[in-house]
Scaffold this motif. Structure first.
Motif, mmCIF file in Angstrom:
data_model
loop_
_atom_site.group_PDB
_atom_site.id
_atom_site.type_symbol
_atom_site.label_atom_id
_atom_site.label_comp_id
_atom_site.label_asym_id
_atom_site.label_seq_id
_atom_site.Cartn_x
_atom_site.Cartn_y
_atom_site.Cartn_z
ATOM 1 N N HIS A 20 47.516 88.045 44.041
ATOM 2 C CA HIS A 20 47.481 89.460 44.441
ATOM 3 C C HIS A 20 48.379 90.308 43.533
ATOM 4 C CE1 HIS A 20 44.950 89.221 47.937
ATOM 5 N NE2 HIS A 20 45.723 88.328 48.541
ATOM 6 N N SER A 92 42.392 97.535 47.932
ATOM 7 C CA SER A 92 42.771 96.738 46.765
ATOM 8 C C SER A 92 43.611 97.569 45.801
ATOM 9 C CB SER A 92 41.516 96.246 46.050
ATOM 10 O OG SER A 92 40.955 97.292 45.269
ATOM 11 N N GLN A 122 51.284 91.749 49.871
ATOM 12 C CA GLN A 122 50.321 91.254 48.887
ATOM 13 C C GLN A 122 50.306 92.061 47.588
ATOM 14 O OE1 GLN A 122 46.565 91.078 50.964
ATOM 15 N NE2 GLN A 122 47.362 89.693 52.527
ATOM 16 N N ARG A 124 49.547 95.122 46.917
ATOM 17 C CA ARG A 124 48.505 96.123 46.668
ATOM 18 C C ARG A 124 49.092 97.474 46.268
ATOM 19 N NH1 ARG A 124 45.275 95.353 52.298
ATOM 20 N NH2 ARG A 124 45.408 93.066 52.419
#
Length: 436
Positions: A20, A92, A122, A124
């Motif tokens: 990620h 995303s 993560q 993002r």
């Protein structure tokens, strides 16, 4: 192949998180690190983020700034709004960086981002560098992912570390995170409270704002805003119900002030804020009762929303609630939601919501298990449209109908994928046929 790998590797496995974060680097490079040229405001929390993002963007726009905003419900550039079909708070990194790049192309100087714990964990929202970092609150949610409240809180705190010792923190003085987050280095801190006057600042880098004398009905709220570093007070009128929205407004006012808007101006600009679709949105088709659509999902938000509406009811009028629960997350909250509904609602219907990969009937039964049927008239209606129609037929003059869980979503998440579902339009259509 990719789906099988996702099943084998847990969402927080180091390899998966590394992947990620690598994507975030590539996305930022691909779009030219657009956040460097924007004054970015990041807003996190469990409840109220979307409304707070909308309020903050509204204040900045009213003060002549070109603003972009990204939230669970919508993407906004200036006065142009499109709906977020992904239903993800932090999509995303490619979507985020592309949006920020578009903001620059459209002449924006500021961007307001709703930021989730998943997005922080993560990566993002890596390479976004906020100038202002804010939190609405922290409540029991996403523990299927974080496992403990301590981990959930620590993950949210990453947003404030992204200030890199500068910028402004906006903190909820009533929240459990206040003490820990206050210790994160920044140039300035603005605290806010809906209940208590805040003490004088300990240094020139501290400021506190609070609300007093708050009065709410099912049509809106009135309160008075004060500040511990400025004399005087400023009236605040909100066209959206719910005392918790006063907290969201204080957070937005503080964010806008940190971005350069004078406090009196920030307060007055919210007078004509119409609200966010699907967030305590009133649906009016000429019926003689009130219908509200809201994204109420956590036990804390249920408590705040239901208690506020119950207190605002006219004597002798009833409170009718549609409830349910989302699949694939925090199963332990389901009976708590049922219990809270039975404490406040006169009529409850438990229906299908967003089951994802779970058995939807099983989710309904788990919510149903928490309902005290000695306190309320409770019903199970699997079909959500049928459940809404039932409540609209049941409602009498002066009653309030609250539809929880879907808000401004335009899809429903099933085991086999998404299907179209716009609760607000469904309600309008049903009201048109049921009540002319």
């Amino acid at each position: 192949m990719l789906r099988q790998l996702k099943r084998l590797i847990s969402p927080r496995h180091p390899l998966r998180l590394f992947w990620h974060h690598c994507k975030a680097v590539v996305a930022a490079v691909w779009y030219g690190f657009p956040a460097r040229k924007l004054t970015l405001i990041g807003i996190t929390g469990t409840d109220g983020k979307t409304t707070t993002v909308g309020m903050t963007a509204h204040i900045l726009l009213k003060n002549g700034m070109r603003v972009g905003a990204l939230s669970t419900a919508f993407f906004q550039i200036s006065n142009s709004i499109t709906w977020n079909a992904t239903q993800k708070t932090s999509p995303s990194p490619f979507a985020i960086q592309k949006f920020l790049r578009r903001c620059l192309h459209e002449g924006c100087t500021h961007a307001v981002l709703e930021i989730s714990s998943h997005g922080l964990d993560q990566g993002r929202v890596d390479w976004t560098w906020p100038k202002v970092a804010a939190i609405t609150n922290l409540a029991e949610e996403h523990l299927d992912y974080h496992k403990t409240m301590e981990d959930y809180s620590n993950t949210k705190r990453k947003l404030f570390h992204k200030l890199r010792g500068s910028g402004t923190k906006v903190l909820n003085a009533e929240d459990r995170t206040f003490t820990a987050y206050s210790r994160v280095a920044s140039n300035e801190t603005i605290a806010y409270s809906t209940k208590n006057a805040l003490p004088g600042p300990k240094s020139d880098s501290e400021c506190g704002i609070w609300a007093e004398g708050t009065r709410c009905t099912v049509t809106g709220c009135d309160t008075t805003i004060r500040c511990n570093t400025q004399e005087g007070s400023w009236p605040l009128h909100l066209q959206i119900p719910g005392s918790f929205n006063v907290g969201n407004a204080l957070c937005a006012i503080a964010c806008a002030h940190a971005a350069g808007v004078a406090l009196p101006k920030a307060v007055s600009e919210l007078f004509d804020f119409k609200g966010i679709p699907g967030r305590m949105e009133r649906i009016d088709a000429g019926q003689n009762f009130t219908v509200l659509v809201d994204f109420t999902v956590t036990p804390q938000s249920y408590e705040a929303t239901l208690s506020t509406i119950k207190q605002s009811l006219e004597p002798g009028k009833r409170f009718l609630v549609l409830t349910g629960s989302c699949g694939d997350r925090m199963k332990e909250k389901r009976p708590l939601v049922g219990k809270l509904c039975s404490q406040y609602a006169d009529v409850i219907v438990v229906a299908n919501e967003d089951p994802y990969t779970e058995d939807p009937q099983k989710i309904i039964e788990e919510v149903w298990a928490g309902i005290d049927q000695s306190k309320t008239s409770a019903h199970k209606i699997f079909d959500r449209r049928g459940a809404i129609a039932f409540l609209l037929r049941e409602a009498k003059q002066g009653d309030v109908v609250l539809l929880c869980g879907k808000g401004s979503d335009t899809t429903m998440m099933l085991k086999d994928g998404q299907i179209p579902w716009n609760e607000r339009e469904i309600v309008r259509d049903l009201l048109k046929h049921l009540h002319g």
